[in-house]
Design a protein around this motif. Structure first.
Motif, PDB file in Angstrom:
ATOM      1  N   ARG A  32       1.791   8.145  10.444  1.00  0.00           N
ATOM      2  CA  ARG A  32       2.671   8.991   9.633  1.00  0.00           C
ATOM      3  C   ARG A  32       2.476  10.460   9.954  1.00  0.00           C
ATOM      4  O   ARG A  32       1.349  10.929  10.076  1.00  0.00           O
ATOM      5  CB  ARG A  32       2.338   8.812   8.147  1.00  0.00           C
ATOM      6  N   ARG A  80       2.362   4.592   0.897  1.00  0.00           N
ATOM      7  CA  ARG A  80       2.317   5.426   2.105  1.00  0.00           C
ATOM      8  C   ARG A  80       2.606   6.885   1.757  1.00  0.00           C
ATOM      9  O   ARG A  80       1.937   7.769   2.209  1.00  0.00           O
ATOM     10  CB  ARG A  80       3.326   4.951   3.164  1.00  0.00           C
ATOM     11  N   TYR A  81       3.661   7.118   0.999  1.00  0.00           N
ATOM     12  CA  TYR A  81       3.862   8.485   0.545  1.00  0.00           C
ATOM     13  C   TYR A  81       4.701   8.523  -0.709  1.00  0.00           C
ATOM     14  O   TYR A  81       5.379   7.562  -1.070  1.00  0.00           O
ATOM     15  CB  TYR A  81       4.432   9.388   1.644  1.00  0.00           C
ATOM     16  N   MET A 120       9.843  13.170   7.428  1.00  0.00           N
ATOM     17  CA  MET A 120       8.717  12.240   7.472  1.00  0.00           C
ATOM     18  C   MET A 120       8.987  11.209   8.559  1.00  0.00           C
ATOM     19  O   MET A 120      10.096  10.687   8.666  1.00  0.00           O
ATOM     20  CB  MET A 120       8.595  11.542   6.113  1.00  0.00           C
ATOM     21  N   MET A 132       6.967   5.257  -1.512  1.00  0.00           N
ATOM     22  CA  MET A 132       7.169   4.427  -0.335  1.00  0.00           C
ATOM     23  C   MET A 132       5.894   3.652  -0.046  1.00  0.00           C
ATOM     24  O   MET A 132       4.846   4.243   0.217  1.00  0.00           O
ATOM     25  CB  MET A 132       7.530   5.332   0.848  1.00  0.00           C
ATOM     26  N   GLY A 133       5.988   2.347  -0.126  1.00  0.00           N
ATOM     27  CA  GLY A 133       4.857   1.497   0.217  1.00  0.00           C
ATOM     28  C   GLY A 133       5.094   0.794   1.537  1.00  0.00           C
ATOM     29  O   GLY A 133       6.205   0.838   2.075  1.00  0.00           O
ATOM     30  N   ASP A 134       4.070   0.140   2.048  1.00  0.00           N
ATOM     31  CA  ASP A 134       4.282  -0.546   3.333  1.00  0.00           C
ATOM     32  C   ASP A 134       5.033  -1.859   3.156  1.00  0.00           C
ATOM     33  O   ASP A 134       5.411  -2.480   4.144  1.00  0.00           O
ATOM     34  CB  ASP A 134       2.954  -0.720   4.102  1.00  0.00           C
ATOM     35  N   LYS A 154       0.848  -1.191   0.000  1.00  0.00           N
ATOM     36  CA  LYS A 154       0.000   0.000   0.000  1.00  0.00           C
ATOM     37  C   LYS A 154       0.884   1.240   0.000  1.00  0.00           C
ATOM     38  O   LYS A 154       1.816   1.354   0.803  1.00  0.00           O
ATOM     39  CB  LYS A 154      -0.886  -0.028   1.256  1.00  0.00           C
ATOM     40  N   ASN A 170      13.891  -2.633  -0.737  1.00  0.00           N
ATOM     41  CA  ASN A 170      14.205  -1.773   0.390  1.00  0.00           C
ATOM     42  C   ASN A 170      15.562  -1.169   0.111  1.00  0.00           C
ATOM     43  O   ASN A 170      16.554  -1.885   0.059  1.00  0.00           O
ATOM     44  CB  ASN A 170      14.217  -2.562   1.696  1.00  0.00           C
ATOM     45  N   THR A 192       8.245  -0.505  10.235  1.00  0.00           N
ATOM     46  CA  THR A 192       6.932  -1.136  10.281  1.00  0.00           C
ATOM     47  C   THR A 192       6.723  -1.754  11.646  1.00  0.00           C
ATOM     48  O   THR A 192       7.442  -2.672  12.035  1.00  0.00           O
ATOM     49  CB  THR A 192       6.814  -2.206   9.182  1.00  0.00           C
ATOM     50  N   ARG A 238       9.733  -0.104  -1.588  1.00  0.00           N
ATOM     51  CA  ARG A 238       9.715   1.194  -2.240  1.00  0.00           C
ATOM     52  C   ARG A 238      10.184   1.101  -3.681  1.00  0.00           C
ATOM     53  O   ARG A 238      10.840   0.149  -4.078  1.00  0.00           O
ATOM     54  CB  ARG A 238      10.625   2.149  -1.482  1.00  0.00           C
ATOM     55  N   SER A 259       4.753   2.667   9.607  1.00  0.00           N
ATOM     56  CA  SER A 259       4.162   1.698   8.676  1.00  0.00           C
ATOM     57  C   SER A 259       5.004   1.466   7.436  1.00  0.00           C
ATOM     58  O   SER A 259       4.514   0.926   6.443  1.00  0.00           O
ATOM     59  CB  SER A 259       2.758   2.153   8.269  1.00  0.00           C
ATOM     60  N   ALA A 260       6.255   1.898   7.462  1.00  0.00           N
ATOM     61  CA  ALA A 260       7.164   1.602   6.354  1.00  0.00           C
ATOM     62  C   ALA A 260       8.587   1.752   6.869  1.00  0.00           C
ATOM     63  O   ALA A 260       8.846   2.508   7.812  1.00  0.00           O
ATOM     64  CB  ALA A 260       6.918   2.546   5.179  1.00  0.00           C
TER      65      ALA A 260
END
Lengths: 369, 369
Positions: B252, A183-184, B268, A281-283, A181, A304, B192, A286, B272-273
């Motif tokens: 976040r 994240r940013y 940031m 950036m995903g959970d 998912k 990562n 995480t 990235r 969660s990441a």
């Protein structure tokens, strides 16, 4: 958020996804049909970058030039086999209406001239590909869209990254769940401007500073990478007004975009340092790109950190510019709307206006849908 | 902004520069003198990270334990040669006043307990090293500072990165002009979180979420890397409150720091990441660190992109934790103030409160000097 057509090409339902639409061969025009382009403006981009790309195109060819410098135009025309009769200047520009060689006008002028030369082209019955940023204001963008609509002509904005293989692959990977998912999103775009006399540093010509010219890459990427439209923005500008380069336009502007899903887009634009970076950036990992939106030499990693370098499949054209030129030609040939039409340019301008307003008022600005 | 002592150790005149003060041998204590530490809290950090570090110290040794779990305390005491008489619990904690073995108390408890156990230690006549974040509020920080001052005892906060070779070298390089004029600072810190029952996810124990625990690394680094104190902040929080991990604390939070020189710090924080990154962007190049503030395995590059990897000179201690423990011991032995005293922890808490307020009110918050 998205759906796939039967050939697996990703399209955005909302947002501004760079669809690799050119990959869909069912849509492709016959390879032997080439539409004629007039290039307006023989500056570093039009002359140095775009004109040499026609040799890579399937459906596009250079047929005309528009320039305020007759000697330069004649030299370029000879080099690229453009007949003398197809050389125009800014006074007789409207006469392109009588030239059936010209199907599409590509506006490569300083930003303040985009609206006028787009509208005049539409009125002359030509389709228009216009460089980004689309114009100096959203009001101008609206006028350009209206003029093209009224003339029944296509309007496309020169967002070359929507045809660039690394950016297309990053979008595909992000949508496929490869990093979980989102994240940013982060992007920094900047370069060191050395010439204080360049038109890009004149407010009247450029409409603004780094944000209009290079920050727009970060903004547009935030939209096509997330597939969402931002609902609010906060921006901070820091410019040394004693620096002769920055008497009229901004140097650095950081902006934070809020997306409906909760994703934050954190972006930086600048004219005083070299950076070209995108991070999704995903959970679960990235995607990192550096350079992310360069002319050549882009690189991308997934995982990562910089664990695994990604080599994307080929894009829709031999180069991002050939893909862009041919996409417009195919849209005209098949009466389809460009994936980066006038609305796409207008959306960016509205957000840029919000960014400038936020920086000026030092407060969060809610963006209209 | 800074000056150098005669041995070339960099000190901040303002800001929160991580001085490699331990490198100054003129200040070092005789290597044969070791002060006694009591570790308060045998959780993952106190037991897993700090206690094994005393073997690397020159001026520090483990002499006492404070724990609510007698069996665990006894087991650890046996393993590390701590005599039974030097095992305390939270009820008889104040009796440490009668134990001359204990010079310094190291508070490794959940954040909500920092103030109480620091103040009780000071009242018991002990110097205090307290983990970061210093407390759940700036008011608590002020009370801790006052209590230690009143007792005539030193107070230091566990900012280990001020003793970490890569961070010290990044500060030195930035100050030396190696990347030109600093344009902006960026840092992302996150990991995480998997265990929804951890104390760090309980508001009452942790005082907040990722910002307090991991985002503080980005914030503190923004201050020691730039050598400036931020004058304003804007923050955005995005937390999925349906996620069982984030019912009480934030996931976040992005925050933008404005520094007096015009440098922007873009940070940031997240639960969660996984990300641990610092970038210093100058007009002549950059310093990039990833991981930037890890326990081990930090890496750093200088130039444009990841051109040139930097291997820093050794830090003040065999490890960042040994450097930290010995710095506090030497401050006590030589009656000097720690480079990361209570005021340093208080500054971060005041900014964190500004960050939370900004995120809550969705507006820019001016920070008091």
């Amino acid at each position: 958020m998205f759906n796939k057509n039967r050939r697996g090409v990703v399209f955005a339902a909302g947002g501004a996804l760079a669809a690799s639409a050119m990959g869909d061969m069912a849509w492709a025009a016959p390879p032997d049909r080439k539409l004629g382009y007039a290039i307006v403006g023989l500056g570093s981009y039009g002359l140095g970058v775009i004109i040499p790309q026609f040799k890579n195109c399937r459906n596009s060819r250079l047929v005309a030039l528009v320039s305020g410098d007759p000697a330069k135009a004649k030299r370029v025309a000879q080099e690229y086999g453009v007949p003398d009769k197809n050389i125009y200047n800014y006074d007789n520009y409207d006469e392109i209406r009588n030239n059936p060689d010209i199907d599409i006008v590509y506006v490569c002028l300083p930003v303040s001239m985009h609206a006028e030369y787009t509208i005049r082209a539409a009125k002359a019955g030509k389709h228009v590909l216009c460089e980004k940023p689309m114009a100096v204001s959203s009001a101008e963008c609206e006028a350009m869209i209206a003029a093209c609509r009224q003339a029944g002509k296509k309007l496309m904005i020169g967002y070359r990254c929507h045809f660039e293989p690394y950016n297309l692959e990053a979008v595909r990977l992000a949508r496929s769940g490869a990093i979980g998912k989102l994240r940013y999103f982060r992007s920094e775009h900047g370069f060191t401007f050395n010439d204080p006399n360049a038109w890009r540093l004149k407010k009247a010509l450029a409409g603004g500073g780094s944000m209009m010219d290079i920050g727009i890459y970060a903004l547009n990427a935030a939209r096509y990478m997330t597939g969402e439209e931002p609902v609010a923005v906060y921006a901070q500008e820091t410019t040394d007004r004693n620096d002769p380069r920055f008497r009229e336009v901004e140097d650095r502007i950081g902006f934070q975009l809020e997306f409906p899903s909760g994703v934050i887009g954190s972006c930086m634009s600048m004219y005083s340092a070299n950076q070209n970076h995108i991070l999704l950036m995903g959970d679960k990992g990235r995607i990192e790109m550096e350079p992310a939106t360069g002319y050549y030499g882009n690189r991308m990693w997934i995982g990562n950190g910089r664990e695994k370098e990604v080599t994307p499949p080929p894009g829709p054209g031999a180069t991002q510019w050939a893909g862009q030129l041919d996409h417009m030609a195919q849209c005209v040939l098949q009466n389809r709307e460009p994936i980066v039409g006038g609305e796409e340019g207008l959306r960016d301008l509205r957000i840029i206006e919000g960014i400038y307003r936020s920086a000026r008022e030092q407060k969060r600005v809610v963006l209209k849908a």
